[in-house]
Every structure is written in C-alpha cells, then in structure tokens.
Design a protein around this motif. Structure first.
Motif, mmCIF file in Angstrom:
data_model
loop_
_atom_site.group_PDB
_atom_site.id
_atom_site.type_symbol
_atom_site.label_atom_id
_atom_site.label_comp_id
_atom_site.label_asym_id
_atom_site.label_seq_id
_atom_site.Cartn_x
_atom_site.Cartn_y
_atom_site.Cartn_z
ATOM 1 N N ASP A 18 0.734 -1.353 0.021
ATOM 2 C CA ASP A 18 0.034 -0.167 0.061
ATOM 3 C C ASP A 18 0.342 0.879 0.052
ATOM 4 O OD1 ASP A 18 -2.410 -1.077 -0.014
ATOM 5 O OD2 ASP A 18 -2.449 -1.208 2.031
ATOM 6 N N LEU A 19 2.321 1.196 0.681
ATOM 7 C CA LEU A 19 2.881 2.033 1.063
ATOM 8 C C LEU A 19 3.985 2.632 -0.613
ATOM 9 C CD1 LEU A 19 4.398 2.011 4.621
ATOM 10 C CD2 LEU A 19 2.895 3.879 3.788
ATOM 11 N N VAL A 20 3.621 2.028 -1.680
ATOM 12 C CA VAL A 20 4.801 1.718 -2.506
ATOM 13 C C VAL A 20 4.062 1.895 -3.993
ATOM 14 C CG1 VAL A 20 7.366 1.090 -1.715
ATOM 15 C CG2 VAL A 20 4.878 -0.807 -2.688
ATOM 16 N N LYS A 21 2.458 1.499 -3.500
ATOM 17 C CA LYS A 21 1.621 1.880 -4.555
ATOM 18 C C LYS A 21 1.851 2.986 -5.771
ATOM 19 C CE LYS A 21 -2.931 2.020 -2.644
ATOM 20 N NZ LYS A 21 -3.870 1.069 -3.162
ATOM 21 N N PRO A 22 1.246 2.837 -6.614
ATOM 22 C CA PRO A 22 1.391 4.607 -7.259
ATOM 23 C C PRO A 22 -0.224 4.741 -6.859
ATOM 24 C CG PRO A 22 1.277 2.686 -9.556
ATOM 25 C CD PRO A 22 1.230 1.905 -7.594
ATOM 26 N N PHE A 23 -0.345 6.241 -6.489
ATOM 27 C CA PHE A 23 -1.102 7.396 -6.555
ATOM 28 C C PHE A 23 -2.449 7.194 -8.243
ATOM 29 C CE2 PHE A 23 1.859 10.097 -4.606
ATOM 30 C CZ PHE A 23 1.532 9.946 -3.276
ATOM 31 N N VAL A 24 -3.657 6.791 -7.522
ATOM 32 C CA VAL A 24 -4.563 6.558 -8.836
ATOM 33 C C VAL A 24 -5.847 8.182 -8.556
ATOM 34 C CG1 VAL A 24 -6.757 5.552 -8.907
ATOM 35 C CG2 VAL A 24 -4.542 4.353 -7.762
ATOM 36 N N LYS A 25 -5.712 9.060 -9.480
ATOM 37 C CA LYS A 25 -6.783 9.872 -9.938
ATOM 38 C C LYS A 25 -7.405 9.718 -8.783
ATOM 39 C CE LYS A 25 -8.348 13.232 -13.073
ATOM 40 N NZ LYS A 25 -9.403 13.654 -11.910
ATOM 41 N N GLN A 26 -8.787 8.971 -8.704
ATOM 42 C CA GLN A 26 -9.482 8.695 -7.497
ATOM 43 C C GLN A 26 -9.529 9.370 -6.305
ATOM 44 O OE1 GLN A 26 -8.682 6.402 -9.758
ATOM 45 N NE2 GLN A 26 -10.608 6.433 -11.567
ATOM 46 N N GLU A 27 -8.199 8.488 -6.118
ATOM 47 C CA GLU A 27 -8.141 8.749 -3.893
ATOM 48 C C GLU A 27 -7.654 10.031 -3.735
ATOM 49 O OE1 GLU A 27 -6.338 4.486 -2.898
ATOM 50 O OE2 GLU A 27 -5.135 5.412 -3.818
ATOM 51 N N VAL A 28 -6.823 10.161 -4.853
ATOM 52 C CA VAL A 28 -6.617 12.702 -4.505
ATOM 53 C C VAL A 28 -7.545 12.826 -4.951
ATOM 54 C CG1 VAL A 28 -4.480 13.890 -6.287
ATOM 55 C CG2 VAL A 28 -4.104 11.788 -5.877
ATOM 56 N N ASP A 29 -9.093 12.929 -5.603
ATOM 57 C CA ASP A 29 -9.742 13.660 -5.790
ATOM 58 C C ASP A 29 -10.477 13.705 -4.164
ATOM 59 O OD1 ASP A 29 -9.129 14.632 -8.401
ATOM 60 O OD2 ASP A 29 -10.545 12.725 -9.232
ATOM 61 N N MET A 30 -11.040 12.360 -3.321
ATOM 62 C CA MET A 30 -11.594 12.117 -2.796
ATOM 63 C C MET A 30 -10.430 12.517 -1.402
ATOM 64 S SD MET A 30 -12.538 8.416 -1.433
ATOM 65 C CE MET A 30 -11.644 8.062 -0.634
ATOM 66 N N ALA A 31 -8.948 12.122 -1.459
ATOM 67 C CA ALA A 31 -8.535 13.806 -0.552
ATOM 68 C C ALA A 31 -8.848 15.125 -0.524
ATOM 69 C CB ALA A 31 -7.384 12.950 -0.599
ATOM 70 N N LEU A 32 -8.729 15.335 -1.685
ATOM 71 C CA LEU A 32 -8.736 16.564 -1.524
ATOM 72 C C LEU A 32 -9.941 16.717 -1.714
ATOM 73 C CD1 LEU A 32 -7.135 17.638 -5.131
ATOM 74 C CD2 LEU A 32 -6.061 18.581 -2.820
ATOM 75 N N LYS A 33 -11.174 16.516 -2.077
ATOM 76 C CA LYS A 33 -12.647 16.529 -1.371
ATOM 77 C C LYS A 33 -12.884 16.613 0.249
ATOM 78 C CE LYS A 33 -14.587 16.136 -5.750
ATOM 79 N NZ LYS A 33 -15.284 14.316 -6.451
ATOM 80 N N HIS A 34 -12.166 16.093 0.892
ATOM 81 C CA HIS A 34 -12.340 15.886 2.158
ATOM 82 C C HIS A 34 -11.677 16.766 3.408
ATOM 83 C CE1 HIS A 34 -14.508 12.355 1.119
ATOM 84 N NE2 HIS A 34 -15.051 12.244 2.632
ATOM 85 N N MET A 35 -10.746 17.718 2.760
ATOM 86 C CA MET A 35 -9.972 18.376 3.233
ATOM 87 C C MET A 35 -11.167 19.603 3.582
ATOM 88 S SD MET A 35 -6.882 19.183 0.758
ATOM 89 C CE MET A 35 -4.614 18.845 0.997
ATOM 90 N N THR A 36 -10.476 20.217 5.145
ATOM 91 C CA THR A 36 -11.582 21.537 5.302
ATOM 92 C C THR A 36 -10.951 22.506 3.964
ATOM 93 O OG1 THR A 36 -10.920 20.497 7.403
ATOM 94 C CG2 THR A 36 -12.027 22.962 7.246
ATOM 95 N N PRO A 37 -12.170 23.895 3.588
ATOM 96 C CA PRO A 37 -11.533 24.830 3.021
ATOM 97 C C PRO A 37 -11.275 26.107 3.328
ATOM 98 C CG PRO A 37 -14.295 24.169 2.991
ATOM 99 C CD PRO A 37 -13.621 23.361 3.807
ATOM 100 N N LEU A 38 -11.400 26.500 4.767
ATOM 101 C CA LEU A 38 -10.561 27.288 5.807
ATOM 102 C C LEU A 38 -10.143 27.092 6.396
ATOM 103 C CD1 LEU A 38 -14.006 29.054 6.209
ATOM 104 C CD2 LEU A 38 -12.416 28.825 4.537
#
Length: 197
Positions: free
Chosen positions: A156-176
C-alpha cells in the motif's frame, strides 16, 4: 418600582435559585465530600471494597473542576474590571507572571545547581544536543530486519497514486484551514489552481 426594575429583580432571583440548584455552595460541598472520602477510606481498608470510595473520588474531581471554573470566571471578571489600566492590580499581575516564567537555577547532570543566564542557556544546549545526537549506531540493518512489516502494508505504501484517491482526499480537506506551513488555506489554493467540484 418600574416594570423593567421588577423584571430585572425577578430574573436576578431566578438566576440565584438556578445557581443554588445547579452548583450549590461548592466550598461547603468540597468539605463535606472530603469528610465522606475519609470515612469511605476507612471502610475500604476494613472491608476491602472500594467501590463507594471510587465514586466519591470521581464526585470530588467534578467538584474541583467546578471550583476551578468558578475561580477562572471570577478572575476574568476582576480582570475585566481592572484590566490593562495602569493600576496596581495590573502591575502586580505582570510582575507575578514575570517571576513565574523566570528560571533562576537548574541542576546539571552532576547534581550541582547552575545559576546565571549564560550558564543555564549552555545547560539547555548541552542537554538537547546530547538528547538529539546519535550514539553512533552501526548495526542499523540488523535492527531493521527484526521489525516485521506486513507485505500488504508495504504494498500500500509503494503503490502509485490513483486519481480517484487524490480527488477524494482533496474533497475531504477543510476549505478554510491551511494544510501546510505556508498558511494558505485550501479554498484559496483550489481557486488559484482551478480545482472545481
């Protein structure tokens, strides 16, 4: 007496009743609770059962917390009245804070007391330099071999990033809130970089 005065007096009476019911006399309750704890300690020693003692200690902690909050509120009220005005109270508080935050002497590793700003500063430097320096580990590979890492975790630590995971992480960030040390909130970054969801 006007209607407003009557209403104020009525609310004042109701607040006093509420305070008496909700908090009571905290000082008196603390004294009584401590007496009950002494009796319960004697009972616990004789019988070996300490359930009641535990309950009383929890209640005592709650009372102490209430008392602490009461004193905090009283001190804030006093501070609001006397405040930062050029008063004796203000100077006394400032002097007390200065005395409290001052380190006059420290004990070195040999057990001797060290005084003076320069010598105390050097003691801090020596302590943290020793604490954060290496003790020259030369068999690091042997230590790492003994640490077991599940293959699934490693994969899990060395696998390449997947666009869906990055999108999901960005959507869950607190905007302010700023996510990094630069202090720029995510909302501003997403606007500048053109992220839109």
């Amino acid at each position: 007496m006007s209607v407003i005065e009557a209403n104020v007096n009525n609310y004042q009476r109701k607040l006093k009743d509420w305070s008496r019911v909700s908090f009571g006399n905290i000082s008196r309750a603390l004294v009584e609770k401590k007496k009950k704890i002494k009796v319960a300690e004697g009972e616990a020693v004789r019988s070996g059962i300490s359930d009641q003692l535990h309950v009383l200690k929890v209640e005592l902690r709650e009372l102490l917390t209430k008392e602490e909050k009461l004193w905090q509120q009283r001190s804030k009220l006093h501070w609001l009245k006397k405040g930062d005005q050029n008063t004796r109270y203000f100077h006394g508080k400032a002097s007390q804070r200065c005395r409290k935050n001052c380190i006059k002497c420290l004990r070195n590793p040999n057990g001797e007391w060290v005084e003076g700003d320069d010598r105390i500063a050097q003691l801090f430097i020596d302590y943290y330099s020793e604490l954060f320096s290496t003790s020259n580990p030369n068999q690091l590979e042997e230590v790492l071999v003994t640490i077991s890492q599940p293959n699934s975790m490693n994969a899990d630590l060395v696998k390449p990033f997947v666009k869906q995971e990055v999108d999901m992480a960005l959507k869950h960030m607190t905007p302010l809130k700023a996510q990094g040390p630069d202090g720029i909130p995510f909302h501003l970054l997403s606007t500048l970089l053109g992220f839109h969801w």
